[in-house]
Design a protein around this motif. Structure first.
Motif, PDB file in Angstrom:
ATOM      1  N   GLN A   1      -1.698  -0.788   6.716  1.00 49.89           N
ATOM      2  CA  GLN A   1      -0.785  -1.656   5.974  1.00 49.89           C
ATOM      3  C   GLN A   1      -0.225  -2.753   6.873  1.00 49.89           C
TER       4      GLN A   1
ATOM      5  N   GLU B   1      -3.031  -4.031  -1.361  1.00 49.64           N
ATOM      6  CA  GLU B   1      -2.760  -2.667  -1.805  1.00 49.64           C
ATOM      7  C   GLU B   1      -4.016  -1.838  -1.585  1.00 49.64           C
ATOM      8  N   ARG B   2      -3.798  -0.555  -1.335  1.00 53.82           N
ATOM      9  CA  ARG B   2      -4.909   0.345  -1.032  1.00 53.82           C
ATOM     10  C   ARG B   2      -5.126   1.316  -2.172  1.00 53.82           C
TER      11      ARG B   2
ATOM     12  N   SER C   1       0.836  -1.208   0.000  1.00 54.01           N
ATOM     13  CA  SER C   1       0.000   0.000   0.000  1.00 54.01           C
ATOM     14  C   SER C   1       0.869   1.256   0.000  1.00 54.01           C
TER      15      SER C   1
END
Length: 380
Positions: free
Chosen positions: A287, A294-295, A219
């Motif tokens: 995270q 993943e963001r 992220s």
């Protein structure tokens, strides 16, 4: 004085006035090492472009030298292959993969490392070689080893370091494996971020030595940690204040993924404000809780996509207030993030220097407050 001399002197003054430069010997290094030797060209983001476009600024262009001595990170490569001299006058797109880090961050890290003349130092991530040259000037080139992953970047850095008059040991290879000759060091400094501390680093830094490295993830939230090595393969340390960010080491970066398709799933109300993930420390806590995700998104519309399992979570603002979270897959990503953010909130939402890290052969754990506080295991 040349224009370069004048700009270097002005940079030293700015770093001193800001409180970044506290060791006069490091000030002498900045004054002595011409940064333009290491940044013959760089990319400047085109304001307002989407996806981000980059304009190449090359030696001799208007404003090139002044840009070199600005206290900012200069992008020197895109997509692992494209350099400023490879493109024409039109903007190009790509993902930054190499850069010359802003001088204030470089100097701040070198000073925090506490390296002294006589210490053997391993630098992971030569990059342009500017940081390497500063270290060689301050500490002496004979005890400095620097490793660069990208062969083309390494070749350019070696030429620039030589042109600046220094001869540290330069290695091309995977710095996550440490010194390929198996050296033992007093200090290790990483100018790339990692998902976890490579065990080779813990074994090549002597007990009593120090490691300074940025922890990141898929992220791309970052936190700078200073660790004391207590025995081979073991270390403990704290995270430092401030906002340090580095490109993630290529072997630790996420694998390619297909185009993300948002799919239906189980729905419930979110217990936390999703916008907490937009804050520097909030994004990092999230995270830690979901290290293989993943963001994407922002504000009330956050999206988490797990690279390993395909699990998804997304939040949707409700018309009457609050947020709905939709989750699917074997991992309940928002459950994990929610629990971590709530623990951080109960502690008063402290910044990253309230966190610490313990590393051993059994695992690597980031904790809040003290070793017996809430904690999260890094994805070793």
């Amino acid at each position: 004085m040349t224009a370069s001399d004048t700009l270097r002197a002005a940079l030293v003054d700015r770093l001193r006035e800001s409180g970044t430069l506290t060791d006069p010997a490091w000030g002498e290094a900045v004054a002595a090492v011409p940064r333009e030797l290491f940044v013959g060209g760089y990319f400047v983001p085109v304001e307002g472009s989407s996806p981000t476009g980059y304009r190449a600024v090359r030696r001799g262009d208007a404003g090139w030298l002044e840009g070199v001595y600005a206290d900012r990170t200069l992008i020197t490569q895109l997509d692992g292959r494209t350099c400023p001299e490879d493109v024409g006058g039109q903007p190009v797109t790509g993902t930054p993969t190499s850069s010359s880090t802003l001088p204030s961050l470089v100097l701040g890290m070198w000073q925090r490392l506490g390296a002294e003349v006589g210490h053997r130092v391993l630098e992971v991530g030569t990059g342009t070689g500017y940081s390497t040259a500063l270290g060689a000037h301050r500490l002496g080139a004979g005890n400095l080893t620097s490793i660069e992953y990208d062969p083309r970047v390494a070749e350019r850095a070696a030429a620039a370091v030589r042109a600046a008059g220094f001869a540290p040991r330069l290695v091309t290879g995977d710095g996550l494996g440490g010194d390929p000759n198996g050296g033992v060091f007093d200090r290790l400094i990483a100018t790339c971020s990692v998902r976890y501390l490579p065990m080779a680093w813990l074994r090549q830094v002597r007990p009593g030595g120090r490691i300074l490295a940025t922890l990141s993830g898929w992220s791309y939230a970052n936190a700078l940690a200073l660790l004391d090595v207590t025995s081979p393969g073991e270390a403990t340390g704290r995270f430092l204040p401030g906002y340090t960010s580095f490109m993630i080491a290529r072997p630790h970066d996420r694998p390619p993924r297909p185009v993300l398709a948002l799919l239906p799933g189980a729905e419930r109300a979110s217990r936390i404000d999703p916008a907490k993930l937009d804050t520097w420390t909030g994004s990092w806590v999230a995270q830690l809780a979901a290290p293989s995700a993943e963001r994407l998104g922002a504000g009330g519309q956050q999206i988490l996509s797990d690279v390993a399992t395909g699990s998804q979570a997304r939040t949707i603002p409700d018309p009457d207030g609050g947020w709905t979270v939709v989750e699917r897959g074997p991992l309940r990503l928002w459950d994990q993030v929610e629990t971590a953010v709530e623990a951080w909130q109960r502690a008063g939402e402290p910044p990253q220097d309230a966190f610490g890290i313990t590393v051993s052969t059994a695992g690597q754990r980031v904790w809040l407050g003290g070793e017996d506080g809430p904690g999260w295991n890094l994805p070793v």
